[in-house]
Design an enzyme around this catalytic site. Structure first.
Site: not given
Ligand code: NAD
Ligand code: TYD
Length: 344
Positions: A132-134, A157, A161
């Site tokens: 992630t970019d975070e 988090y 990562k």
């Molecule tokens: P999500 O929380 O929707 O899904 C995570 C999945 O991992 C779930 O299905 C969960 O059951 C599974 N999981 C958790 N712990 C596990 C374990 N110990 N063993 C096997 N499975 C396990 O997450 P997401 O939003 O789909 O993100 C997926 C990946 O992409 C993550 O690694 C996250 O850091 C990365 N990512 C997410 C975003 C975003 O905007 N959502 C952006 C950049 C990177």
């Molecule tokens: P989120 O979807 O949790 O992603 P991330 O924290 O990984 O960027 O949040 C996106 C942005 O929205 C973040 O600045 C936090 C804000 N946010 C709210 O203002 N209210 C909310 O209820 C949530 C879940 C997030």
């Protein structure tokens, strides 16, 4: 046709029952017909087999419920023949990591390490760590994250990562392990768990509930449609250089408050539903990603403009109310046990 198309081994996708993983599996089965996919997911609260209902019976796809920390199970699966791994499995929500970080360290760091060690043993040829970019921390009003930006994670988090990224880097440098790392900006799209900003706001607005905006709502995120993330992951998996990091983003910076306003307007709901609530502790102010390396070296481009992507996403939540209502009511866990019991 890539080398992977001629293999009989499977691609192991971890965390494939989550938001991005399930979108990636659908993308892969549609775009890479010769691939076989094994989806390993623990099914935490965020894992949902309903996300994969459309392809559950596809003969190229198999679901295995397992924890990536389970070394014996990972060894067994890799022993069945795996050419590559895409590691999505993670605890992914910043607010939950603030409440309690241990599970984040266990899955995101130790789980990734188990996978990498077993993959090295099994001589897996591609390991894509979905990061992630975070991990870069927070930006001021100017500038963007490049792959050379120092890691400065601010939440438990993002720290977990970043630690996994560093272990992947170390495995490459020490053992020649074929790790590739991608760092993507915030995703949105279908099947996103309604605890994240966009699906939470859409579903609250649809239900006529308040929309909780943290602090002043002027935090900026760089939003990318999940389908564009999936196509970028495909490109990196097939053609990326092991040991390299690739940023993924859509150059689409938006303030949270502006997104919330667009959602309310699209749904014909009043702006008075917005509630400014207490800010998230340590809240990162701005993320913006420079993805020119991926674009120039591997030719990837985002294809979905935000206006189009957000309209389609809102429509998806309107057309799939049962999916999110079951999650929000908590009934989904019982529903999935009833529906998918024999698979769990
Ligand atoms: P999500 O929380 O929707 O899904 C995570 C999945 O991992 C779930 O299905 C969960 O059951 C599974 N999981 C958790 N712990 C596990 C374990 N110990 N063993 C096997 N499975 C396990 O997450 P997401 O939003 O789909 O993100 C997926 C990946 O992409 C993550 O690694 C996250 O850091 C990365 N990512 C997410 C975003 C975003 O905007 N959502 C952006 C950049 C990177
Ligand atoms: P989120 O979807 O949790 O992603 P991330 O924290 O990984 O960027 O949040 C996106 C942005 O929205 C973040 O600045 C936090 C804000 N946010 C709210 O203002 N209210 C909310 O209820 C949530 C879940 C997030």
């Amino acid at each position: 046709m890539s080398a992977a198309d001629t293999r009989t081994e499977a691609l192991l996708v971890t965390g494939g029952a989550g938001f991005i993983g399930s979108n990636f599996i659908r993308w892969a089965l549609a775009e890479r017909p010769a691939w076989r996919i094994v989806n390993v997911d623990k099914l935490t609260y965020a894992g949902n087999l309903e996300n994969l209902a459309q392809i559950a019976e596809d003969s190229r796809y198999r679901f295995v419920r397992a924890d990536i920390r389970d070394r014996a199970r990972m060894r067994e699966l890799m022993g069945e023949g795996v050419w590559g791994i895409v590691n999505f499995a993670a605890e992914s929500h910043v607010d939950r990591s603030i409440e309690s970080a241990t599970e984040f360290l266990e899955t995101n760091i130790l789980g990734t390490q188990v996978l990498m060690e077993e993959a090295r043993e099994a001589k897996v040829t591609r390991f894509l760590q979905v990061s992630t970019d975070e991990v870069y921390g927070s930006l001021g009003p100017d500038g963007k994250f490049s792959e050379a930006t120092p890691l400065a994670p601010n939440s438990p988090y993002s720290a977990s990562k970043a630690a996994a990224d560093l272990m992947a880097r170390a495995a490459f440098h020490t053992h020649g392990f074929p790790a590739l790392i991608t760092r993507c900006s915030n995703n949105y799209g279908p099947y996103q768990f309604p605890e994240k900003l966009i699906p939470l706001m859409i579903t609250n607005a649809m239900a006529g509930e308040a929309l909780p905006v943290y602090g002043d709502g002027c935090q900026v995120r760089d939003w990318l449609h999940v389908a564009d993330h999936c196509s970028a992951l495909g490109v990196v998996l097939e053609r990326g250089e092991p040991g390299e990091v690739y940023n993924i983003g859509g150059s689409n910076e938006l303030k949270n408050l502006d997104i919330v306003r667009v959602i309310l307007e699209s749904l014909g709901k009043p702006q008075t539903l917005i509630r400014h609530v207490k800010d998230r502790p340590g809240h990162d102010r701005r993320y913006a990603i420079d993805s020119s390396k991926l674009q120039s070296r591997l030719g990837w481009r985002p294809s979905i403009p935000f206006g189009e992507g957000i309209r389609a996403t809102i429509r998806w939540y309107q057309e799939n109310t049962l999916w999110w209502q079951r999650i929000k009511s908590g009934e989904y866990l019982e529903y999935y046990r009833r529906t998918y019991g024999e698979r769990l």
